[in-house]
Design an enzyme around this catalytic site. Sequence first.
Site, PDB file in Angstrom:
ATOM      1  N   CYS A 197       0.872  -1.178   0.000  1.00 17.80           N
ATOM      2  CA  CYS A 197       0.000   0.000   0.000  1.00 17.80           C
ATOM      3  C   CYS A 197       0.905   1.222   0.000  1.00 17.80           C
ATOM      4  O   CYS A 197       1.690   1.419   0.948  1.00 17.80           O
ATOM      5  CB  CYS A 197      -0.872  -0.026   1.259  1.00 17.80           C
ATOM      6  N   ASN A 198       0.835   2.007  -1.054  1.00 15.76           N
ATOM      7  CA  ASN A 198       1.695   3.194  -1.159  1.00 15.76           C
ATOM      8  C   ASN A 198       1.403   4.180  -0.026  1.00 15.76           C
ATOM      9  O   ASN A 198       2.305   4.818   0.513  1.00 15.76           O
ATOM     10  CB  ASN A 198       1.444   3.904  -2.494  1.00 15.76           C
ATOM     11  N   THR A 199       0.123   4.291   0.321  1.00 20.69           N
ATOM     12  CA  THR A 199      -0.295   5.256   1.334  1.00 20.69           C
ATOM     13  C   THR A 199       0.275   4.871   2.705  1.00 20.69           C
ATOM     14  O   THR A 199       0.890   5.696   3.389  1.00 20.69           O
ATOM     15  CB  THR A 199      -1.838   5.296   1.393  1.00 20.69           C
TER      16      THR A 199
ATOM     17  N   CYS B 177      -0.913   3.629  -6.636  1.00 21.10           N
ATOM     18  CA  CYS B 177      -1.794   3.012  -5.634  1.00 21.10           C
ATOM     19  C   CYS B 177      -2.024   1.580  -6.103  1.00 21.10           C
ATOM     20  O   CYS B 177      -2.298   1.347  -7.288  1.00 21.10           O
ATOM     21  CB  CYS B 177      -3.109   3.777  -5.550  1.00 21.10           C
TER      22      CYS B 177
HETATM   23  N1  DGL Z   1      -3.791   0.417  -2.095  1.00 24.42           N
HETATM   24  C1  DGL Z   1      -3.601   1.655  -1.354  1.00 24.42           C
HETATM   25  C2  DGL Z   1      -2.394   2.403  -1.920  1.00 24.42           C
HETATM   26  O1  DGL Z   1      -1.572   1.778  -2.580  1.00 24.42           O
HETATM   27  C3  DGL Z   1      -4.884   2.395  -1.315  1.00 24.42           C
HETATM   28  C4  DGL Z   1      -4.941   3.378  -0.212  1.00 24.42           C
HETATM   29  C5  DGL Z   1      -6.330   3.686   0.291  1.00 24.42           C
HETATM   30  O2  DGL Z   1      -6.921   2.810   0.914  1.00 24.42           O
HETATM   31  O3  DGL Z   1      -6.766   4.830   0.088  1.00 24.42           O
HETATM   32  O4  DGL Z   1      -2.204   3.567  -1.701  1.00 24.42           O
END
Ligand code: DGL
Length: 252
Positions: free
Chosen positions: A72-74, A183
């Site tokens: 998850c990038n976030t 994302c």
């Molecule tokens: N898959 C997450 C990412 O890569 C999504 C983040 C979210 O839940 O907003 O950022």
Amino acid sequence: MMNRPIAVFDSGVGGVSVLRALRKSMPAENFVYFGDSENAPYGSRPYEEIRELTIRHAQRLLDEAKALVIACNTATSVAAQELREMYPQHIIIGIEPALKPAVERFPEGRIAVMATETTLRERKFEELMRLCGRSCHIIRCPCPELVSFVERGELDSEDARSAIAKGLMPALESGMDAIVLGCTHYPFLKKAIRAVVGENVQIFDGAEGTAKETQRRISHAGLLREGEGTLLLTNSLEPMAKLSETLLNMNC
Ligand code: DGL
């Protein structure tokens, strides 16, 4: 230790796009996937909440695993560094937008980065831009609505295409050579993204790079397994494990 699983974590089902690449490059490994769909999307939550959720889930997963991949990038931008400081003896890999390969391919090009607002705002992304984005024009495209489409399993609809066009608006206006999917949910929207931008824009995502780095770290620690690997798909919302399985087996 060697037979412990590699834990893969995301705010929801998006990290399955990274899990696919991990399994392809390390078929002998045991994997446990955990998606926190109950609390997704993380990207529009306050920083402190994302931090608290990520650390809580990571701690639990690290108890059982030989490595943790934050797919998850976030969550990576908010908490990966802190987790590494908390667990210096553990292998913790975080995904980041695949800006480097995009810039290598289009050193003077126009590159759109689609990601959550948090990822595009955090210091980690600033550093990444400073490191590899000097010569090209980077267009930040926050796409806050897209995670929910994937969480609903709505991968290519009129509404999904409109939300993609809305997020990509600044890049559609100026034109672009490439898109970086920053994302892990977005690779599942590739067909809809293609319908919006056409065939001439190259699309990059970070799944393979993350799998390669995970393999390198596990191999370096002498923890690569042989034989047949297993997979356990879990989610904080139990029925979402089924959608994870469907996404895992999808050809996109
Ligand atoms: N898959 C997450 C990412 O890569 C999504 C983040 C979210 O839940 O907003 O950022």
